[in-house]
Design a protein around this motif. Structure first.
Motif, short mmCIF file in Angstrom:
data_model
loop_
_atom_site.label_atom_id
_atom_site.label_comp_id
_atom_site.label_asym_id
_atom_site.label_seq_id
_atom_site.Cartn_x
_atom_site.Cartn_y
_atom_site.Cartn_z
N GLY A 67 179.69 34.27 18.21
CA GLY A 67 179.97 35.81 17.91
C GLY A 67 178.85 36.17 17.08
O GLY A 67 178.93 37.34 16.65
N THR A 68 177.70 35.55 17.06
CA THR A 68 176.38 36.33 16.67
C THR A 68 175.52 36.80 17.77
O THR A 68 175.58 36.30 19.01
CB THR A 68 175.52 35.17 16.11
N THR A 92 174.21 44.97 14.73
CA THR A 92 174.23 44.08 13.40
C THR A 92 174.41 42.70 13.62
O THR A 92 174.02 42.03 12.65
CB THR A 92 175.46 44.56 12.66
N ASN A 94 176.98 41.18 15.12
CA ASN A 94 178.44 40.77 14.77
C ASN A 94 179.00 41.21 16.33
O ASN A 94 179.32 42.36 16.57
CB ASN A 94 179.21 41.13 13.63
N GLU A 97 182.12 43.73 16.34
CA GLU A 97 182.26 44.95 15.83
C GLU A 97 181.09 45.85 16.52
O GLU A 97 181.01 47.19 16.42
CB GLU A 97 181.90 45.09 14.38
N ASP A 98 180.06 45.16 17.09
CA ASP A 98 178.99 45.96 17.66
C ASP A 98 179.35 46.62 19.07
O ASP A 98 180.43 46.31 19.70
CB ASP A 98 177.67 44.97 18.08
#
Length: 193
Positions: A67-68, A92, A94, A97-98
């Protein structure tokens, strides 16, 4: 029908039969002499290629996504004939969400990091070292052999920070090397939704 004509036909048939017999005898001798060497030795255990023991060692398990993703902020100026646009990409780290281009750039950076020829491209530094993400923006070295074909009129200027590295580069579609860079960075040069 003459007597001499019938002799030729029987000799021709006899030759064909002798040749076929010699071929069959050769094939049988080959099978007897060479065939056993193609069999596995008696002390080797054979398994079916589709058995779970074999498949488990061959099939790669999918990597767990952590997830990174990349971290950075880029400002992209793109011009295409009579159109131009400016867009900003904020990642960011993430991936959930990105925006999607952040994940695409993370994949491209990973592929470039795993590419054994990536060192030939260079990272702009003297030692060739740099963050894998910064390799995405590496400019084409002087003296690199490329074609002169023009792939399109588009040009882009990218500036900002990516994975802790300051980025300031320009892209075009003039020449095969520049086109390769354009395709690698296509996620940020296309209009973001």
């Amino acid at each position: 029908m003459s007597h001499s004509h019938s002799d030729r036909r029987s000799r021709g048939s006899l030759g064909t039969v002798l040749l076929a017999g010699a071929c069959c005898a050769g094939a049988a001798a080959y099978a007897v002499l060479v065939g056993p060497s193609m069999l596995p030795p008696p002390d080797v255990e054979t398994t079916n290629a589709a058995s779970p023991e074999v498949l488990g060692s061959v099939v790669e398990q999918p990597e767990e996504a952590d997830g990174t993703g990349p971290v950075g902020q880029l400002r992209i100026h793109v011009s295409d004939r009579d159109r131009a646009w400016v867009q900003t990409l904020n990642c960011t780290g993430n991936l959930a969400e990105d925006p999607e281009p952040c994940a695409v750039m993370a994949e491209a950076a990973q592929e470039l990091a795993e590419d054994p020829t990536a060192d030939e491209v260079g990272s702009g530094g003297e030692d060739g070292a740099g963050a894998p993400g910064s390799l995405l923006f590496t400019e084409v070295r002087e003296g690199t052999v490329c074609t002169d074909k023009v792939y399109g009129p588009q040009e882009a200027a990218i500036e900002g920070t990516w994975e802790g590295e300051e980025i300031e580069t320009t892209l075009s579609r003039k020449g095969s090397c520049e086109e390769a860079r354009w395709q690698r960075l296509r996620a940020v040069t296309e209009q973001l939704g």
